[in-house]
Design a protein around this motif. Structure first.
Motif, PDB file in Angstrom:
ATOM      1  N   GLY A 158      18.424 -17.557   6.163  1.00 23.36           N
ATOM      2  CA  GLY A 158      17.244 -16.941   6.781  1.00 23.36           C
ATOM      3  C   GLY A 158      17.289 -16.951   8.290  1.00 23.36           C
ATOM      4  O   GLY A 158      16.274 -17.105   8.944  1.00 23.36           O
ATOM      5  N   GLY A 159      18.504 -16.805   8.834  1.00 22.92           N
ATOM      6  CA  GLY A 159      18.620 -16.769  10.282  1.00 22.92           C
ATOM      7  C   GLY A 159      18.677 -18.137  10.934  1.00 22.92           C
ATOM      8  O   GLY A 159      18.824 -18.238  12.146  1.00 22.92           O
ATOM      9  N   TRP A 160      18.561 -19.186  10.144  1.00 24.60           N
ATOM     10  CA  TRP A 160      18.657 -20.549  10.700  1.00 24.60           C
ATOM     11  C   TRP A 160      20.024 -21.116  10.397  1.00 24.60           C
ATOM     12  O   TRP A 160      20.447 -21.146   9.250  1.00 24.60           O
ATOM     13  N   PHE A 161      20.693 -21.584  11.437  1.00 24.67           N
ATOM     14  CA  PHE A 161      21.906 -22.353  11.210  1.00 24.67           C
ATOM     15  C   PHE A 161      21.490 -23.781  10.941  1.00 24.67           C
ATOM     16  O   PHE A 161      20.652 -24.320  11.665  1.00 24.67           O
ATOM     17  N   TYR A 162      22.034 -24.363   9.879  1.00 19.67           N
ATOM     18  CA  TYR A 162      21.564 -25.697   9.523  1.00 19.67           C
ATOM     19  C   TYR A 162      22.700 -26.650   9.196  1.00 19.67           C
ATOM     20  O   TYR A 162      23.815 -26.235   8.874  1.00 19.67           O
TER      21      TYR A 162
END
Lengths: 242, 627
Positions: free
Chosen positions: B131-135
């Motif tokens: 969702g567009g978050w690098f985690y």
């Protein structure tokens, strides 16, 4: 000078961001924003030119000529979001200009003899004379001068605020607490302001808050977005650290 | 060319005529920069995603809340359903991920991080982009970071040594794997509940460190995290940074742990600021070398140096410097002054015994004794005062080994002993013999008492952390102990004597049995003896106790400690004694003619104890409120 942007708003357009956003479209507002920025930060450029070995006369001509061409050819349109901030843009543009200029004949009339900005070379020169001719490279001298100019502008802004509110004396007395928090005896300051030590403590704290705001405003004016303010502050800090 | 000035606070040199209001531009700018944590918190608050937003993205996690936010991004605590354990989910702030090349670089870095497997490094379980978050999905460390630890409590040197040693081990491992942290700072050093150190955010600094591109300038490279932890080469040539930058940052952290301050500008060696082993200075200073070549080349070298310091027999306090001639002179003067004072006491006492019926002779003796006593007390006081402020003396008196202070004490004791022997061998009942006898006894008693006190100070003082951080919240490690009790008690005994002297004055001025004492010369001289004696005994006691107390900042910090200390014990004893004295007064009719002396004494003693107790109580509650 336009009104200060509110750093807490977060999305208020800063002046350099205005220039960046305008891109190639040459409109009045962009031009005004850019000339205001250039007027504020031309001394570091002059220092840079002098440090590159030009004498006072040539440096004056070159600095004026640089601005003339910047506005004439709309060079700032070349600056885009990915290519950094006003501080770096300005120096890079000047470096290009100096390189071009070296190729040309020096006798050529630069800028058509028209002063684009009203620049007080006497002040700049007195500062140049004070500039230490030590270890610093021209780039370093530029960066350091730039940081100092910015600090002076921000502090002048705070001082104006205080004066407008009729608290010029308070500013004068308290300003030194900025660099020496807690070191100056509050009681002594309180005596000079005819108030209590507690009140001075509060006033010093308020001045510090105001200083932070003003500094951030001033930095916000030369970066592309609010999120870059902290990074630019750190970069200026590094420039002064040398 | 103009005059340059060096800033006292940060050590940068600048030209006052050039900078606004002649202030140090560096400090001015620093004043305008927010605390890094505050900045980070601000950024994070602006963009922290809501848990509801994340739940559909990470269905395998039960979110338990946002536990941290920094310049890098946000950390959530969550429970992993499959793994059945608590994990930390780190989301990188989106602003870092604007460049198209970021995804590739992120994958590369995450793989490197996942390869690091060491008990001192936070383990990575999973990474990616949703969702567009690098985690990054990481091990959750139950505990605090070093910044919190330093803020909440004083870190003892032994603790600092252990922490730094563990950081070294983890760094050496990662450097062996070719991974440079680049952003070592107290915020990134986590300490779990068992006291194990775990380093977080390995290599992330490089990941989010952007390039300035075509307009790159010397020194304009942007800075991640706190500038103060960065090695000089990290400012100047950010592209060529290697593992030695981590060692520099480690040096900064170590310095901060030991002294509570940052090594800015021209900073002092740690042992100059606080009482720590001098050999630690070398380690810290070598880690903080500006040139990477002169620094420790491997983290393991730091560790082995620390190990050898920690394991070497006995602490080595910073007392090896020889005392200066001036200090020795002052010490001798102090001893001489005390000797004079003791002789004066003896002289006055003996004159009272032998010439109580020959007023002129007795008065002549008393006059001489008074002069000798005042002169001696002044000499002793000023010498002691000066000595107490001399750094070499303070260091020496905290040390453990045999030192010149011991020599001076031994000399003092020998003088007393010889005097005693002479007095015993010579003709009894002669005023001179008795004077020598008394003075020698007092000298001997003083020497023994001073020796006992010194044993306490050296045991307390050797290698203790005496960081004078009045603002640090918890001093709970300062326990009640015998030394503090003894010091406090000596002080209050002194107060007791002084109050008695005051009591004599009051009794002389207030009518007793209906008649007021007439101030004839005889009466006055009869009064001066007890007053003088009490003052001569009381004042040196108080002064000596205070000075011994102040010699060790640790005992000084016990004064403001929120937990009970030896002071409280002494205070309690003194209050009880005063109260007991008051009861005895009422019960014993024989004392009734000296009612005023003892009543004044008890009232003042009680009032003073209560006042001290109240002061301590209020300062304690203030601290509790502040905490």
């Amino acid at each position: 000078m336009t009104d200060s942007t509110n750093p807490r708003a977060g999305f208020a357009p800063t002046r350099w961001s205005l220039v960046l956003a305008a891109g190639k479209h040459d409109d009045e507002r962009t031009r005004a924003a850019l000339s205001e920025l250039c007027a504020a930060y031309w001394v570091p450029l002059y220092v840079y030119v002098r440090r590159r070995g030009h004498d006072a006369h040539a440096a004056e001509d070159l600095t004026q000529g640089f601005f003339a061409r910047l506005f004439e050819r709309n060079d700032f349109a070349a600056a885009d979001r990915n290519r950094g901030r006003f501080r770096t843009f300005l120096l890079a543009a000047l470096q290009h200009y100096l390189a071009d200029e070296r190729d040309r004949e020096r006798a050529l009339k630069r800028g058509g003899g028209v002063s684009t900005l009203s620049l007080d070379f006497e002040r700049a020169d007195s500062q140049w004379n004070l500039e230490p001719a030590t270890d610093a490279t021209p780039e370093r001298a530029y960066e350091r001068r730039f940081a100092n100019e910015l600090l002076a502008r921000a502090l002048a802004r705070v001082e104006r605020d205080y004066r407008e509110r009729g608290e010029a004396k308070a500013f004068e007395v308290l300003v030194l607490t900025l660099t020496a928090p807690g070191e100056l005896p509050y009681r002594e300051l309180a005596e000079r302001l005819a108030t209590t030590a507690g009140a001075v403590k509060v006033a010093a704290h308020r001045l510090r808050e105001r200083w932070r705001e003003a500094l951030r405003d001033e930095v916000a004016a030369i970066v592309g977005s609010q999120s870059e303010v902290d990074d630019e502050l750190a970069a200026l800090f590094a420039a002064l650290a040398s | 060319m103009t005059e340059r000035r060096t800033c006292r606070r940060c050590g940068t040199s600048f030209e006052p005529t050039q900078s606004p209001h002649g202030m140090c531009p560096q400090c001015l700018l620093a004043a305008g920069m927010r605390e890094p944590e505050e900045v980070a918190a601000r950024k994070a608050v602006e963009r922290a995603p809501a848990v509801e937003e994340l739940v559909p993205l990470f269905p395998e996690l039960d979110f338990e809340g946002l536990v941290g936010q920094g310049g890098m991004g946000f950390v959530f605590r969550a429970r992993h359903r499959e793994l059945g354990r608590t994990v930390a989910l780190k989301l990188l702030a989106r602003e870092h991920a604007v460049e198209p090349s970021f995804a590739e670089r992120f994958r590369r870095e995450a793989r490197t991080l996942a390869r690091l497997s060491h008990p001192g490094i936070v383990a990575i379980f999973d990474s990616g982009e949703r969702g567009g978050w690098f985690y990054l999905l990481m091990e959750f460390v139950e505990g605090a970071n070093l910044r919190h630890l330093m803020k909440s409590a004083r870190v003892e040197p032994a603790q600092a040594l252990s922490i730094v040693g563990q950081v070294c081990a983890a760094l050496q491992y990662s450097h062996d794997q070719g991974v440079v942290h680049r952003d070592i700072k107290p915020e990134n050093v986590l300490i779990d509940v068992a006291g194990h150190v775990k380093i977080a955010d390995f290599g992330l600094a490089r990941l989010v460190d952007r390039d300035l591109g075509a307009f790159a300038l010397t020194g304009s490279h942007q800075v991640m995290g706190t500038p103060h932890y960065m090695a000089p080469e990290q400012w100047e040539k950010p592209q060529s940074v290697d593992h030695r930058a981590d060692i520099y940052a480690l040096g900064v952290v170590f310095y901060e742990l030991l002294t509570g301050e940052m090594p800015l500008g021209r900073f002092d060696a740690p042992s100059k600021r606080v009482q720590v082993d001098v050999r630690l200075d070398e380690v810290v200073l070598k880690a903080l070398e500006k040139q990477p070549e002169r620094r420790y080349q491997q983290a393991s070298e730091v560790q082995s140096d620390l190990d050898s310091i920690a394991s070497s027999a006995g602490p080595v306090p910073n007392d090896e410097e020889p005392p200066t001639v001036a200090s020795i002179t002052w010490a001798v003067m102090e001893g001489f002054g005390l000797l004079m004072a003791f002789t004066a006491i003896a002289l006055a006492k003996v004159a009272d015994l032998h010439f109580h019926d020959q007023t002129p002779t007795r008065n002549a003796y008393w006059g001489a004794a008074l002069g000798l006593g005042i002169g001696g007390a002044l000499l002793a006081f000023t010498s002691h005062h000066t000595l107490g402020r001399r750094a070499d003396f303070r260091r020496a008196s905290r040390g453990r080994g045999f030192m010149w202070t011991d020599g001076a004490l031994a000399l003092f004791g020998a003088v007393g002993a010889i005097g005693l022997i002479c007095a015993l061998l010579s003709k009894p009942n002669h005023p001179a013999t008795e004077t020598v006898w008394l003075a020698s006894a007092l000298t001997l008693v003083y020497a023994v008492a001073a020796w006992i006190l010194r044993q306490f100070t050296s045991r307390r003082g050797a290698r203790v952390d005496v960081r004078p951080r009045a603002s640090s919240a918890s001093d709970s490690h300062v326990h009640s102990n015998g030394a503090l009790f003894l010091f406090g008690f000596v002080h209050f005994i002194g107060v007791h004597f002084v109050i008695s002297a005051a009591g004599v004055v009051v009794s002389a001025l207030v009518p007793s049995n209906g008649a007021r004492l007439r101030l004839t010369p005889d009466n006055v001289s009869a009064l001066l003896w007890p007053i003088g004696l009490e003052l001569l005994m009381g004042l040196p006691c108080m002064v000596a106790a205070w000075h011994v107390l102040r010699l060790s900042s640790r005992t000084a910090s016990a004064w403001t400690s929120p937990t009970p200390t030896g002071f409280d014990g002494a205070l309690g004893v003194f209050a009880l004694a005063s109260a007991g004295f008051a009861i005895a007064l009422v019960q014993l009719p024989a004392w009734s003619d000296q009612w005023w002396i003892y009543a004044t004494h008890c009232a003042l003693g009680l009032a003073l104890s209560l006042w001290f107790a109240r002061r301590r109580w209020t300062s304690r509650t203030q601290r509790a409120v502040a905490a």
